[in-house]
Design a protein around this motif. Structure first.
Motif: not given
Ligand code: AMP
Length: 285
Positions: A185-192, A194-203, A259-269
């Motif tokens: 995501s273009s927004r991944n470049r905002y992540l520190s 530490d946040e970048r590491q945590r963001a992996g938890r979403l997937s 069809p079924a889909v799992a969807l997530i939205a979260a703020k990381v920082g």
């Protein structure tokens, strides 16, 4: 590759390609391109004679407290990536040429746009469906390429195209991920870091949902509870939703149907991320 900021001139160039018998593929983006965007352009290159990328950070799809002004703008490297991926034309309009000061028309998709991202980002999808309509009118594509990454968006665009008789085929392309699974995501470049590491938890949570759907007989509500458990326990992740819905209507699933889909939205920082995964309920079907 031609780079063209003018809507009128872009329309003329695409018309000329059409008149020469070429099929046209369009890939709308907001720039800050990464391998996910490149995959869409490459797919368009394979399937169309004339490939148009669009780069426009569309102000009307950002809420008042969102990141419009700090959204990454990396035009030079974007153009290089478009060139390498095989685009013929890149449309790079200014806001003033897309929105006249007195513009007063909005394209609004109803139910599909009112839930999930639509509920968390009021007005967001009005901005998206309106700008995509304008981009379709300017580039008159035979096919337009969108990422499954923005699952709700591609559903809304499909609905809009059907409802408004846009003569364009919508192609949804797979999510391109980093090596730890984080959706690009273009927004991944905002992540520190530490946040970048945590963001992996979403997937990770989405992969868990996929596995539970495939290998157990848990109900959709139990699977989404498992995703929520995994994410609630991570400090620094502010979960907005983790749901399992019908992959066409976005209604919450009560039974394991497709069809079924799992969807997530979260703020990381302070960075808001979304991701999703298609589910298959192998044991139940
Ligand atoms: P954006 O620039 O974020 O508006 O995205 C432009 C297009 O690229 C949209 O159709 C997105 O769904 C798609 N896209 C964004 N990230 C990815 C990704 N990781 N994989 C595939 N497509 C993506």
């Amino acid at each position: 590759m031609i780079v063209e900021p003018s809507p009128t001139e872009t329309h003329r160039l695409v018309r000329a390609a059409r008149c020469a018998g070429k099929s046209v593929g369009c890939v709308p983006t907001m720039g800050a391109l990464h391998a996910g965007h490149v995959s869409l352009i490459e797919r368009a290159r394979k399937e169309c004679d004339f490939v148009v990328g669009t780069i426009f950070v569309n102000p009307t799809q950002f809420g008042p407290n969102e990141d419009f002004s700090k959204y990454p703008r990396t035009l030079e490297s974007d153009l290089e990536m478009c060139r390498e991926a095989g685009a013929d034309l890149v449309f790079t309009p200014q806001t003033s040429s897309m929105y006249a000061p007195l513009a007063q028309t909005i394209v609004r998709v109803d139910r599909l746009a009112s839930v999930l991202e639509g509920a968390h980002r009021p007005g967001h999808f009005d901005g998206v469906s309106t700008v995509v309509t304008k981009l379709f009118n300017i580039t008159e594509p035979d096919r337009a390429y969108f990422g499954q990454k923005d699952f709700q968006q591609q559903l809304i665009i499909r609905q809009m195209v059907e409802d408004l008789n846009h003569p364009v085929e919508i192609i949804t392309c797979p999510i391109i991920r980093e090596s730890d699974g984080l959706a690009m995501s273009s927004r991944n470049r905002y992540l520190s870091p530490d946040e970048r590491q945590r963001a992996g938890r979403l997937s990770q949570a989405l992969r868990k949902a996929k596995q539970l759907a495939q290998e157990t007989s848990l109900a959709p509500a139990e699977i989404s509870a498992a995703m929520i458990d995994m994410l609630r326990s991570v400090e620094g992740i502010d979960l907005q939703y983790a749901v399992i819905t019908n992959g066409r209507t976005l209604e919450l699933l009560t039974e394991p149907t497709e069809p079924a889909v799992a969807l997530i939205a979260a703020k990381v920082g302070t960075t808001r991320l979304i991701d999703n995964e298609i589910l298959h309920f192998s044991l139940r079907q």
